[in-house]
Design an enzyme around this catalytic site. Structure first.
Site, PDB file in Angstrom:
ATOM      1  N   CYS A 146     -83.059  72.608 -41.414  1.00 52.60           N
ATOM      2  CA  CYS A 146     -83.377  73.305 -40.161  1.00 52.60           C
ATOM      3  C   CYS A 146     -83.209  74.821 -40.331  1.00 52.60           C
ATOM      4  CB  CYS A 146     -82.462  72.782 -39.064  1.00 52.60           C
ATOM      5  SG  CYS A 146     -82.502  73.729 -37.544  1.00 52.60           S
ATOM      6  N   CYS A 191     -80.665  76.327 -37.939  1.00 46.33           N
ATOM      7  CA  CYS A 191     -79.302  75.992 -38.370  1.00 46.33           C
ATOM      8  C   CYS A 191     -78.849  76.930 -39.479  1.00 46.33           C
ATOM      9  CB  CYS A 191     -79.240  74.548 -38.861  1.00 46.33           C
ATOM     10  SG  CYS A 191     -79.699  73.331 -37.617  1.00 46.33           S
TER      11      CYS A 191
END
Length: 177
Positions: free
Chosen positions: A54, A57
Site C-alpha cells: 500500500c 501505508c
C-alpha cells in the site's frame, strides 16, 4: 486416542498462554494475533493496520515512527500487517489500508481519515481527539471481554492450517488426517 487428545490439549493451552514480549515505548511495536491482546491490555494503544504493497501505508510509516517518539510514555503505538494477520484484520473490522484505530478501556474508535496524517494531527487525536469520535458497538471492539472471546473464533482456521501442516511434515497424508 488419549495421546491425540493430550496433544490437542497442549496445543490449546499453548494458544491461551500467548507469549508476551517487552513492550517498548517510544518505538512502534509490530503485533500479531499471538500477542495483540497482551499488548493492548497494557494501556491506551494507537494501532495502524497496514499492507506492505500500500502506497499510503508506506507514506505513513515514517510519520508513525515519529508519532511513537512523540507519544512515548503516554500511549502505545503499534502496527499490524493486515495481509499477514488476516484473523486479526477481520477482528478489527478493517476494510481499507491504512486503518488507524484507538483502543482504550474496552472501546475502539477509528481515526476518521478526514484529518491530516501528520504527527501533530495523530498525536492530538491520540491524546484527546478520540473523545470526539463515536466508539464502535461493544460487540465489535476487539479489546473487551466479548471481543477477546470472539477472537478465538477467528483463530480457528489458522490453528487448523497449522495443525494440518505439522501433521503433513510428520509424514501423515491428507487421507490419514
Amino acid at each position: 486416542m488419549i495421546r491425540s487428545m493430550l496433544c490437542a490439549l497442549v496445543m490449546f493451552l499453548g494458544f491461551i498462554v500467548a507469549p508476551t514480549s517487552a513492550y517498548q515505548t517510544g518505538k512502534v511495536v509490530e503485533v500479531t494475533e499471538a500477542d495483540f491482546d497482551a499488548q493492548v491490555a497494557k494501556g491506551p494503544t494507537l494501532v495502524d493496520v497496514y499492507a506492505d504493497w500500500c502506497g499510503h501505508c508506506r507514506q505513513l510509516a515514517p510519520v508513525w515512527e515519529e508519532l511513537a517518539k512523540e507519544l512515548e510514555g503516554e500511549i502505545y503505538v503499534v502496527k499490524v500487517n493486515g495481509p499477514k494477520c488476516r484473523s486479526l484484520q477481520q477482528r478489527l473490522h478493517v476494510k481499507a489500508y491504512p486503518s488507524i484505530l484507538y483502543l482504550r478501556d474496552g472501546e475502539m474508535r477509528s481515526y476518521d481519515g478526514t484529518g491530516q496524517r501528520t504527527v501533530q494531527a495523530l498525536a492530538a487525536f491520540a491524546r484527546k481527539g478520540w473523545r470526539r469520535t463515536e466508539p464502535v458497538p461493544f460487540y465489535m471492539a476487539p479489546n473487551n471481554w466479548y471481543g477477546r472471546s470472539v477472537g478465538w473464533v477467528y483463530k480457528i482456521p489458522a490453528v487448523a492450517r497449522g495443525a494440518h501442516a505439522n501433521l503433513r511434515e510428520a509424514g501423515w497424508g491428507d487421507v490419514s488426517i
